[in-house]
Design an enzyme around this catalytic site. Structure first.
Site, PDB file in Angstrom:
ATOM      1  CG  ASP A  96      -1.778  -1.249   1.317  1.00 38.89           C
ATOM      2  OD1 ASP A  96      -2.354  -1.659   0.308  1.00 38.89           O
ATOM      3  OD2 ASP A  96      -1.826  -1.830   2.420  1.00 38.89           O
ATOM      4  CE  LYS A 133       3.594  -2.665  -4.349  1.00 37.24           C
ATOM      5  NZ  LYS A 133       2.825  -2.385  -3.115  1.00 37.24           N
ATOM      6  N   GLY A 170      -3.883  -4.665  -4.694  1.00 34.58           N
ATOM      7  CA  GLY A 170      -4.571  -3.653  -5.480  1.00 34.58           C
ATOM      8  C   GLY A 170      -3.669  -2.474  -5.772  1.00 34.58           C
ATOM      9  CG  HIS A 171      -0.631  -1.985  -7.965  1.00 33.46           C
ATOM     10  ND1 HIS A 171       0.312  -2.578  -8.772  1.00 33.46           N
ATOM     11  CD2 HIS A 171      -0.231  -2.224  -6.697  1.00 33.46           C
ATOM     12  CE1 HIS A 171       1.237  -3.155  -8.020  1.00 33.46           C
ATOM     13  NE2 HIS A 171       0.920  -2.964  -6.767  1.00 33.46           N
ATOM     14  CD  GLN A 199       0.808  -9.426  -2.065  1.00 34.77           C
ATOM     15  OE1 GLN A 199       1.714  -9.935  -2.696  1.00 34.77           O
ATOM     16  NE2 GLN A 199      -0.447  -9.565  -2.423  1.00 34.77           N
TER      17      GLN A 199
END
Length: 438
Positions: A15, A18, A42-43, A226
């Site tokens: 988080d 990235k 999630g990005h 991650q």
């Protein structure tokens, strides 16, 4: 001649922002390859008035002419993958012909989710704080050599046999341990055989594809999922993910040899966050943590879970840079700290009355840490959208230089907002990027 490559990954527990950074840096790269994790990551990428939340698909697909590669180190849920592809198509993104899935990637099936959800909910079991999307059990099957790979998914006879055998075993285990209702293997086969035909056009030997890109003078970015402290080997075990999320995973997770991988870029917020269970030495337990969560919109892109917030942890960041061989730091969300009069930074640990900067390997040791803080003056004015280092307030410059000096890696970029354009790139880092793209 050095290969034109870079690894971009998270320095702490994920988080770190990235998604935006990979998106910004992907301009000029021939391919962006995801090497670990599943759709538990999630990005979020914001460009203009469009917001993209990517879970499996690498950010490179948002750039025309850039290939997106899902490597062999990823565990892929075909249904989740196809839903994400459909969303991108609806947004006008050219995925067909630009997106590739490794034929060696492992497949997540419904019984993986069943086992994980039941285990996380079972009384007396240690909660890890997973997303219950089947990631861990899929990696368990991979290591037990009983998993299904994408190449096998495309073989209908093998798929049918595998699902029947796996369901017989997993249904019995889940019922005996957790009282779970059984899954129907026939229904599962019908659904996943149909999904396989939609996945088929994306499937390739992606290791060979990436080697070809590099051999022809192209450039490849390896996209981490991650973060370092969630790595199965180097993270805060057992409160970790099930894959190699450090820079070393880029080689094993894509089939590109380690000698071809250069320019490791560690992404960290100007503070630290963590989702789920596990130790967090610098976690803030007062109202300031709520302020950071609100200003930073610290809620999971995939799950919506509120993130725990804490102060920057230098021993942890130094450890992360060491494990990854990181040369560069990217700092995100500097603007979240704009209103603070004073900003603590953890510069050492006190454990059982002794000072140390070593990160303990055991959870018990991590739990005994008393952070030793150096307190820096805040700047109390807006840094949002500033894209030149010299135009930052002096106190903000001092904060960043302190972080750089103490962590052992050079600051290459600073993000001062969610949009692509709200990013400063420092000259030395720009020179390194120019060398990659030359």
């Amino acid at each position: 001649m050095r290969a034109k490559t870079a690894v971009v990954l998270g320095a702490q527990w994920g988080d770190e922002g990235k998604g935006k950074i990979v998106d910004v840096l992907s301009q000029g790269f021939s391919a962006v390859a995801r090497y670990a994790g599943g759709h538990n990551a999630g990005h979020t990428v914001i460009h203009g008035d469009q917001k993209f939340v990517l879970q499996l698909i690498p950010c490179g697909v948002l750039r025309p002419g850039c290939k997106g590669v899902i490597g062999n180190g990823v565990v892929l849920d075909p249904i989740a993958f196809l839903k994400e592809v459909a969303k991108l198509r609806n947004l006008g993104i050219e995925v067909d012909g630009n997106l590739f899935v490794s034929n060696r990637a492992q497949v997540i099936l419904p019984y993986h989710r069943m086992i994980e959800l039941a285990a996380e909910s079972a009384p007396g079991r240690q909660k890890i704080g997973t997303t219950s999307r089947g990631i861990g059990p899929a990696y368990e099957d991979k290591m037990a050599r009983s998993g299904l790979r994408i190449v096998d998914l495309l073989n209908t006879a093998l798929l049918k046999t595998h699902i029947e055998a796996a369901c017989a075993e997993k249904n019995a285990i889940a019922h005996a341990l957790f009282g779970t209702d059984p899954l129907d293997p026939r229904k599962m086969y019908d659904e996943y055989a149909a999904a396989a035909e939609q996945v088929r056009p994306f499937v390739a030997d992606t290791g060979r594809l990436l080697h070809k890109v590099l051999a022809e003078g192209g450039s490849v970015m390896f996209e981490g999922a991650q973060g370092t402290m969630l790595d199965i080997d180097h993270g805060t075990y057992p409160f970790v993910t099930s894959s190699s999320s450090t820079a070393g995973g880029a080689a094993t997770g894509t089939g590109v040899g380690p000698t071809a991988i250069h320019n490791v870029i560690n992404v960290t917020k100007a503070y630290v966050t963590r989702v789920g269970e596990g130790p967090f030495p610098t976690e803030i337990h007062d109202a300031t943590g709520e302020i950071l969560r609100a200003r930073g919109n610290e809620y999971g892109a995939v799950t919506g879970r509120p993130r725990r917030c804490g102060w920057l942890d230098i021993p942890l960041l130094r450890y992360s840079n060491q494990v990854n061989g990181a040369e560069w730091l990217v700092i995100t969300k500097l603007d979240v700290l704009d209103e603070l009069a004073e900003i603590p930074i953890c510069t050492a640990y006190e454990i059982d009355g002794k000072l140390t900067d070593e990160v303990p390997a055991d959870v018990e040791g991590l739990g005994r840490i008393k952070p030793v803080y150096t307190r820096l003056k805040g700047w109390q004015c807006s840094t949002a959208g500033i894209v030149e280092f010299d135009k930052l307030p002096k106190a903000a410059q001092d904060y960043l230089r302190f972080q750089e000096r103490e962590s052992g890696a050079k600051i290459g970029m600073v993000s001062t907002g969610p949009d692509r354009d709200e990013t400063m790139i420092l000259p030395e880092f720009q020179a390194a990027l120019n060398e990659i793209h030359a």
